[in-house]
Write an enzyme that holds these catalytic residues in place. Structure first.
Site, PDB file in Angstrom:
ATOM      1  N   LYS A   1       0.845  -1.201   0.000  1.00  0.00           N
ATOM      2  CA  LYS A   1       0.000   0.000   0.000  1.00  0.00           C
ATOM      3  C   LYS A   1       0.877   1.247   0.000  1.00  0.00           C
ATOM      4  CE  LYS A   1      -3.734  -2.520   2.205  1.00  0.00           C
ATOM      5  NZ  LYS A   1      -4.311  -3.029   3.453  1.00  0.00           N
TER       6      LYS A   1
ATOM      7  N   GLN B   1      -4.498  -1.736   9.758  1.00  0.00           N
ATOM      8  CA  GLN B   1      -4.388  -3.052   9.122  1.00  0.00           C
ATOM      9  C   GLN B   1      -4.980  -4.155  10.016  1.00  0.00           C
ATOM     10  OE1 GLN B   1      -3.204  -3.692   5.903  1.00  0.00           O
ATOM     11  NE2 GLN B   1      -4.018  -5.727   6.335  1.00  0.00           N
TER      12      GLN B   1
ATOM     13  N   ASP C   1     -11.365   2.487   4.349  1.00  0.00           N
ATOM     14  CA  ASP C   1     -11.676   1.054   4.293  1.00  0.00           C
ATOM     15  C   ASP C   1     -13.188   0.828   4.269  1.00  0.00           C
ATOM     16  OD1 ASP C   1      -9.708  -0.821   4.031  1.00  0.00           O
ATOM     17  OD2 ASP C   1      -9.244  -0.949   6.171  1.00  0.00           O
TER      18      ASP C   1
END
Ligand code: NDP
Length: 293
Positions: A52, A96, A119
């Site tokens: 990422k 994460q 997200d």
């Protein structure tokens, strides 16, 4: 033999478009910024965070990689999230998953500023997806699946889509997304899961099958009708003595036998995976654009 849906090529197309939008934002004096927070040292999570960060840099985004020790407390993590919420150079924040066991992941997600929740896991964004509010953030993997279908010219409107899996990360948001009104949507959606009866019969009635269950090779030829489109979200490690790392990555679909029946399908790797990162970048750019409006 199925036509392969090339996730890497479609992701490149997304990046080409994003580069234009990023240039415009930069010309107006703002650089989209993404912060990725990793707690602990899970090797797979580390690899995801690295890729990422790398993609952000390739696109010229401001990237902050926060690597915190596994012993980080809930309070410490909440404090870091608060700092990022207040940081005007950061438009997107991602913590994460999975965090270490002592961390309450739901509480961390709820602490995120929903306007920075790229997200799409914050309850406010889940509600916006259900309410068809386009200002919300949709989770990256379902968004990537939809984009793959659209870019491949596969008709979703009116199609019967069977989604295997009902997680909050993939199955449930994907079902909501595809049953919305509009482009790349208007599908008739069925969701199946571990308690579903007659699962192969249901999947055989699908025009489009999306497998997101986390079981290597679960979807076989008996699950798919001739000419169906198959999207494989699964990423599973299976032992492979011949591979340099001793394992290889496979999807939830038994590739060869399903490819012989399907009209189009995604490979693993190189299908949904690259699209997930592309959609994270797209959500970060969107968060930045919305912050300027
Ligand atoms: P979860 O474990 O959260 O959910 C799995 C779902 O599959 C559950 O709804 C479960 O049913 C269902 N399921 C499990 N076994 C069966 C079975 N035998 N028959 C029918 N349904 C079953 O997984 P995720 O949604 O997080 O991930 C799914 C897969 O997608 C994984 O392989 C993961 O690695 C991959 N993934 C890939 C991404 C990418 O970027 N390509 C991103 C995210 C995930 P129940 O609810 O009844 O337990």
């Amino acid at each position: 033999m199925a036509q392969l849906i090339d996730g890497r090529a479609i992701a490149e197309k997304v990046y080409a478009q994003l580069r234009g939008e990023i240039a415009e934002l930069k010309a107006s004096g703002v650089t989209p910024g993404l912060a990725v927070v990793l707690v602990g040292d899970d090797p797979a999570s580390r690899a995801y965070v690295r890729s990422k960060d790398k993609m952000c840099r390739e696109l010229g985004l401001h990237s902050v990689k926060l690597e915190l020790p596994a012993a980080t407390t809930q309070e410490e993590l909440l404090a870091r999230v608060e700092e990022l919420n207040r940081d005007a150079t950061i438009h997107g924040i991602l913590v994460q998953s999975p965090p270490p066991r002592h961390i309450d992941e739901g509480a961390i997600v709820r602490a995120l500023d929903p306007a920075k929740d790229v997200d799409g896991f914050h309850p406010s964004n889940v509600a916006k997806l259900a309410l068809d509010d386009p200002s919300g953030f949709v989770p990256c993997t379902p968004l990537g699946c939809q984009r793959l279908l659209v870019e491949s010219g596969i008709e979703v409107s009116g199609a019967h889509v069977v989604v295997l899996g009902r997680s909050m990360i993939v199955g449930k948001p994907l079902a909501l997304l595809l049953m919305r009104k509009g482009r790349g949507a208007d599908a008739t959606v069925t969701v199946v899961h571990s308690r579903s009866r007659d699962l192969p019969e249901i999947t055989r009635s699908a025009d489009i099958v999306v497998a997101a269950i986390g079981r290597a090779g679960f979807v076989t030829a008996e699950h798919v009708r001739d000419g169906a489109v198959v999207i494989d979200v699964g990423i599973n490690r299976v032992e492979d003595a011949g591979a340099p790392k001793g394992y290889k990555l496979v999807g939830d679909v038994a590739f060869a036998e399903v490819a012989a029946k399907a009209s189009a399908m995604t490979p693993v790797p190189g299908g949904v995976g690259p699209m997930t990162i592309a959609m994270l970048m797209a959500n970060t750019v969107k968060a930045c654009q919305q912050a300027q409006a």
